[in-house]
Design a protein around this motif. Sequence first.
Motif, PDB file in Angstrom:
ATOM      1  N   LEU A 172     -13.421 -40.161  55.700  1.00 26.90           N
ATOM      2  CA  LEU A 172     -13.770 -39.579  55.298  1.00 26.90           C
ATOM      3  C   LEU A 172     -13.617 -38.022  54.646  1.00 26.90           C
ATOM      4  O   LEU A 172     -14.310 -37.063  53.072  1.00 26.90           O
ATOM      5  N   MET A 173     -12.556 -37.296  54.593  1.00 27.56           N
ATOM      6  CA  MET A 173     -12.162 -35.539  54.344  1.00 27.56           C
ATOM      7  C   MET A 173     -11.472 -35.954  53.287  1.00 27.56           C
ATOM      8  O   MET A 173     -11.882 -35.834  51.730  1.00 27.56           O
ATOM      9  N   ARG A 174     -10.680 -36.535  52.741  1.00 24.30           N
ATOM     10  CA  ARG A 174     -10.652 -37.796  51.102  1.00 24.30           C
ATOM     11  C   ARG A 174     -12.082 -37.621  50.262  1.00 24.30           C
ATOM     12  O   ARG A 174     -10.959 -37.501  48.660  1.00 24.30           O
ATOM     13  N   ALA A 175     -12.155 -38.406  51.056  1.00 29.38           N
ATOM     14  CA  ALA A 175     -13.530 -38.314  49.558  1.00 29.38           C
ATOM     15  C   ALA A 175     -14.679 -36.928  49.348  1.00 29.38           C
ATOM     16  O   ALA A 175     -14.348 -37.613  48.028  1.00 29.38           O
ATOM     17  N   LEU A 176     -14.732 -36.377  50.636  1.00 27.53           N
ATOM     18  CA  LEU A 176     -15.411 -34.913  50.488  1.00 27.53           C
ATOM     19  C   LEU A 176     -14.014 -34.554  49.631  1.00 27.53           C
ATOM     20  O   LEU A 176     -14.617 -33.111  48.418  1.00 27.53           O
ATOM     21  N   ALA A 177     -13.022 -34.719  49.494  1.00 28.17           N
ATOM     22  CA  ALA A 177     -11.903 -33.685  48.449  1.00 28.17           C
ATOM     23  C   ALA A 177     -11.817 -34.204  46.905  1.00 28.17           C
ATOM     24  O   ALA A 177     -11.824 -33.197  46.038  1.00 28.17           O
ATOM     25  N   VAL A 192     -22.951 -35.661  56.844  1.00 33.64           N
ATOM     26  CA  VAL A 192     -22.311 -35.630  58.314  1.00 33.64           C
ATOM     27  C   VAL A 192     -21.600 -34.642  58.291  1.00 33.64           C
ATOM     28  O   VAL A 192     -21.470 -34.136  59.611  1.00 33.64           O
ATOM     29  N   ALA A 193     -19.914 -34.194  57.510  1.00 34.13           N
ATOM     30  CA  ALA A 193     -19.526 -33.438  57.326  1.00 34.13           C
ATOM     31  C   ALA A 193     -20.399 -31.276  58.306  1.00 34.13           C
ATOM     32  O   ALA A 193     -20.175 -30.951  58.780  1.00 34.13           O
ATOM     33  N   ASP A 245     -23.404 -31.928  60.603  1.00 36.53           N
ATOM     34  CA  ASP A 245     -23.323 -32.001  61.039  1.00 36.53           C
ATOM     35  C   ASP A 245     -22.023 -32.364  62.019  1.00 36.53           C
ATOM     36  O   ASP A 245     -22.541 -31.686  63.431  1.00 36.53           O
ATOM     37  N   LEU A 246     -21.934 -32.343  61.614  1.00 38.68           N
ATOM     38  CA  LEU A 246     -20.043 -31.968  63.020  1.00 38.68           C
ATOM     39  C   LEU A 246     -19.718 -30.906  63.104  1.00 38.68           C
ATOM     40  O   LEU A 246     -18.606 -30.388  63.446  1.00 38.68           O
ATOM     41  N   LYS A 247     -19.794 -29.974  61.679  1.00 39.26           N
ATOM     42  CA  LYS A 247     -19.709 -28.632  61.875  1.00 39.26           C
ATOM     43  C   LYS A 247     -17.779 -28.157  61.774  1.00 39.26           C
ATOM     44  O   LYS A 247     -17.149 -28.029  61.792  1.00 39.26           O
ATOM     45  N   ILE A 248     -17.734 -29.785  60.381  1.00 41.44           N
ATOM     46  CA  ILE A 248     -15.904 -29.724  59.349  1.00 41.44           C
ATOM     47  C   ILE A 248     -15.614 -28.421  59.522  1.00 41.44           C
ATOM     48  O   ILE A 248     -14.559 -27.587  59.958  1.00 41.44           O
ATOM     49  N   ALA A 249     -16.521 -27.862  58.195  1.00 44.84           N
ATOM     50  CA  ALA A 249     -16.319 -25.993  57.544  1.00 44.84           C
ATOM     51  C   ALA A 249     -15.952 -24.611  58.507  1.00 44.84           C
ATOM     52  O   ALA A 249     -15.206 -24.420  58.573  1.00 44.84           O
ATOM     53  N   ASP A 250     -17.313 -25.365  59.615  1.00 44.11           N
ATOM     54  CA  ASP A 250     -16.216 -24.208  61.194  1.00 44.11           C
ATOM     55  C   ASP A 250     -15.186 -24.050  61.239  1.00 44.11           C
ATOM     56  O   ASP A 250     -14.788 -23.034  61.847  1.00 44.11           O
TER      57      ASP A 250
END
Length: 331
Positions: free
Chosen positions: A50-55, A16-17, A19-24
């Motif tokens: 979502l960001m908390r889980a990925l962190a 999901v991250a 697909d949403l291009k959050i890292a960009d």
Amino acid sequence: MFSLLMGCYASQCIAVAADLKIADYVHEAPRKPSDIARYTQCEARAMQRLMRALAGIGVFHEREDGSFELTVTGELLRSDIPGSLQPIARLIGSELQWPTLGNLSHTVRTGEPAFDHVFGMSMWEYLATNADAHALFHSSMSAFSTAEIRAILGNYDFSSAITVVDVAGGQGNLLAAIVDKYPHVEGILFERPEVTREARDQFVANGLGHRCRAIAGDMFSTIPSGADCYIMKSVLHNWGDERAAQLLRTCRDAMVDRATLLIITRVVRPANEPDLSKFQDLNMLINLNGAERTADEFRELLGSADLQLDEIIATPSPLSILVCTPGGSVR
């Protein structure tokens, strides 16, 4: 065990991250979840979770002020860097792959690809009729190319080759890299008609049109003959043993006695050793009825086509180079 079971959530969150291009967006500076939500047109509280889980698994880092920044691992989700895994993450979590993984039990019970069961057609047929899925699949396949090509050229010497035939070599990126590095080598890409048209344009654009040709055909029927080096990169794993053996026999028929076949592929490690290739093997099974193979399985498959495995060269990538020659030939 519970940690292993939750792995599916980790991969879907990463997808999901991607697909949403959050890292960009986040790589430019630390961002608050509300800012990220506006950028991605998502709901703010859901984005924070979502960001908390990925962190928690090292993709992002949460700062004391509640903003998030990229980690070294998270950098691989950027779409604008060489070796980006963003397309692969998107593919794994997409509607093209996720439903088939959810039907792994169908494959285990029947031995048949879950993809056919879910979509009512083979994966190749589906990709031929769905432009978005086709684009996502091929972008993910291309994502590995840079690192894989570097690993291949760094671990195999093509200086003794005169003519290299790349069988089912996609758009010819590996072949172009070989010909570019070895000025005396001429290359032949053997692919489907719709692929060869694109490859020819790329060869010309890269200034290699005079030394790289693209020939269209059916690799199970005939392969250009007389070359001294043949390559099959990530090809055999698409097929079960019967079709893979047929392909190898077709290649053997094209080979002169002095020729070499390089099978560039994953080699499954021995029993009980951790190895992502064992999961990739299931991926090939549920989607294409293909297989990743052990060294012994490759030897048996090659023997059925009058070919022998001379050497396995490991590379820094997940792929190894299997150096094969006609059975009984003297090297």
